[in-house]
Enzyme design. Structure first.
Site, short mmCIF file in Angstrom:
data_model
loop_
_atom_site.label_atom_id
_atom_site.label_comp_id
_atom_site.label_asym_id
_atom_site.label_seq_id
_atom_site.Cartn_x
_atom_site.Cartn_y
_atom_site.Cartn_z
N GLY A 1 0.82 -1.20 0.00
CA GLY A 1 0.00 0.00 0.00
C GLY A 1 0.85 1.26 0.00
O GLY A 1 1.95 1.27 -0.57
N GLU B 1 22.01 -4.51 -20.04
CA GLU B 1 22.49 -5.83 -20.51
C GLU B 1 21.50 -6.48 -21.48
O GLU B 1 21.26 -7.67 -21.42
CB GLU B 1 22.77 -6.76 -19.31
CG GLU B 1 23.90 -6.30 -18.41
CD GLU B 1 25.27 -6.49 -19.04
OE1 GLU B 1 25.38 -7.34 -19.95
OE2 GLU B 1 26.20 -5.78 -18.66
N GLU C 1 13.08 -5.01 -25.45
CA GLU C 1 12.68 -4.92 -26.87
C GLU C 1 13.71 -5.61 -27.76
O GLU C 1 13.36 -6.27 -28.74
CB GLU C 1 12.53 -3.45 -27.29
CG GLU C 1 11.33 -2.73 -26.71
CD GLU C 1 11.53 -2.27 -25.26
OE1 GLU C 1 12.68 -2.32 -24.77
OE2 GLU C 1 10.54 -1.87 -24.63
C1 LIG Z 1 22.31 0.85 -13.67
C2 LIG Z 1 22.89 0.70 -15.04
C3 LIG Z 1 24.11 0.06 -15.17
C4 LIG Z 1 24.68 -0.10 -16.43
N1 LIG Z 1 25.87 -0.75 -16.52
C5 LIG Z 1 26.47 -0.85 -17.72
C6 LIG Z 1 27.74 -1.52 -17.84
O1 LIG Z 1 28.32 -1.97 -16.86
N2 LIG Z 1 28.29 -1.60 -19.06
C7 LIG Z 1 27.70 -1.10 -20.18
O2 LIG Z 1 28.23 -1.22 -21.27
N3 LIG Z 1 26.49 -0.48 -20.08
C8 LIG Z 1 25.86 -0.35 -18.90
N4 LIG Z 1 24.64 0.28 -18.81
C9 LIG Z 1 24.05 0.81 -20.04
C10 LIG Z 1 22.93 -0.10 -20.48
O3 LIG Z 1 23.43 -1.28 -21.06
C11 LIG Z 1 22.07 0.70 -21.47
O4 LIG Z 1 21.28 1.54 -20.63
C12 LIG Z 1 21.21 -0.16 -22.31
O5 LIG Z 1 22.01 -0.77 -23.29
C13 LIG Z 1 20.10 0.63 -23.00
O6 LIG Z 1 20.68 1.68 -23.72
P1 LIG Z 1 20.11 3.16 -23.54
O7 LIG Z 1 19.94 3.46 -22.08
O8 LIG Z 1 20.99 4.04 -24.36
O9 LIG Z 1 18.67 3.11 -24.15
P2 LIG Z 1 18.28 3.21 -25.70
O10 LIG Z 1 19.15 2.32 -26.51
O11 LIG Z 1 18.18 4.66 -26.04
O12 LIG Z 1 16.84 2.56 -25.64
C14 LIG Z 1 15.71 3.25 -25.10
C15 LIG Z 1 14.51 2.37 -25.29
O13 LIG Z 1 14.30 2.13 -26.70
C16 LIG Z 1 14.29 0.73 -26.95
N5 LIG Z 1 14.93 0.43 -28.25
C17 LIG Z 1 16.18 0.75 -28.63
N6 LIG Z 1 16.43 0.29 -29.87
C18 LIG Z 1 15.31 -0.35 -30.27
C19 LIG Z 1 14.94 -1.04 -31.45
N7 LIG Z 1 15.77 -1.18 -32.48
N8 LIG Z 1 13.71 -1.58 -31.50
C20 LIG Z 1 12.84 -1.44 -30.48
N9 LIG Z 1 13.12 -0.80 -29.33
C21 LIG Z 1 14.33 -0.26 -29.22
C22 LIG Z 1 15.06 0.09 -25.83
O14 LIG Z 1 14.66 -1.24 -25.66
C23 LIG Z 1 14.68 0.97 -24.65
O15 LIG Z 1 13.45 0.56 -24.10
C24 LIG Z 1 24.02 0.43 -17.58
C25 LIG Z 1 22.79 1.06 -17.44
C26 LIG Z 1 22.22 1.20 -16.20
C27 LIG Z 1 20.88 1.91 -16.09
#
Ligand SMILES: Cc1cc2nc3c(=O)[nH]c(=O)nc-3n(C[C@H](O)[C@H](O)[C@H](O)COP(=O)(O)OP(=O)(O)OC[C@H]3O[C@@H](n4cnc5c(N)ncnc54)[C@H](O)[C@@H]3O)c2cc1C
Length: 94
Positions: free
Chosen positions: A52, A76, A80
């Site tokens: 709640g 990771e 999507e």
């Molecule tokens: C707490 C945390 C720890 C992290 N640690 C690491 C790490 O140790 N090493 C590392 O390399 N990265 C790390 N990251 C980065 C993480 O891997 C990225 O956040 C992730 O790859 C998503 O990329 P973005 O945030 O740029 O989102 P975007 O790529 O901008 O995506 C935004 C949204 O759009 C969707 N999307 C993107 N492309 C497509 C597509 N072609 N079709 C449909 N939907 C799509 C995605 O699924 C998501 O929902 C970390 C992130 C966080 C939040």
């Protein structure tokens, strides 16, 4: 919630076991992450509801669990992207 966790756990264990056997299955691995992370979100959402209004405040750990679960669907391999990996395999399109 327990049933969902059991299903997710078994999917993860199967994917991990195949990797250990040298028979990694990228589609199953994507399914395991997709299902396990979505289960975490669903279960913590239910838990939030049970708590709640208290769930909203940081006096209790549930709000942190909520954020911790949700981000699993982003890093990771966003959910999507995992769906794209699975669909490509099922539809035979690369
Ligand atoms: C707490 C945390 C720890 C992290 N640690 C690491 C790490 O140790 N090493 C590392 O390399 N990265 C790390 N990251 C980065 C993480 O891997 C990225 O956040 C992730 O790859 C998503 O990329 P973005 O945030 O740029 O989102 P975007 O790529 O901008 O995506 C935004 C949204 O759009 C969707 N999307 C993107 N492309 C497509 C597509 N072609 N079709 C449909 N939907 C799509 C995605 O699924 C998501 O929902 C970390 C992130 C966080 C939040």
């Amino acid at each position: 919630m327990a049933a969902k966790i059991e299903v997710a756990r078994n999917t993860v264990y199967k994917a991990a076991w195949l990797i250990d056997q040298g028979k990694a299955n990228p589609t199953l691995t994507a399914m395991a992450k997709l299902v396990a992370c979505h289960t975490a979100v669903e279960v913590v959402d239910e838990s939030f509801q049970i708590h709640g209004g208290y769930a909203y405040f940081n006096d209790y750990p549930i709000e942190r669990f909520y954020r911790a679960a949700k981000v699993l669907e982003l890093y990771e391999g966003a959910k999507e992207v995992e769906k794209i990996v699975i669909a490509r395999e099922i539809l035979g399109k690369y």
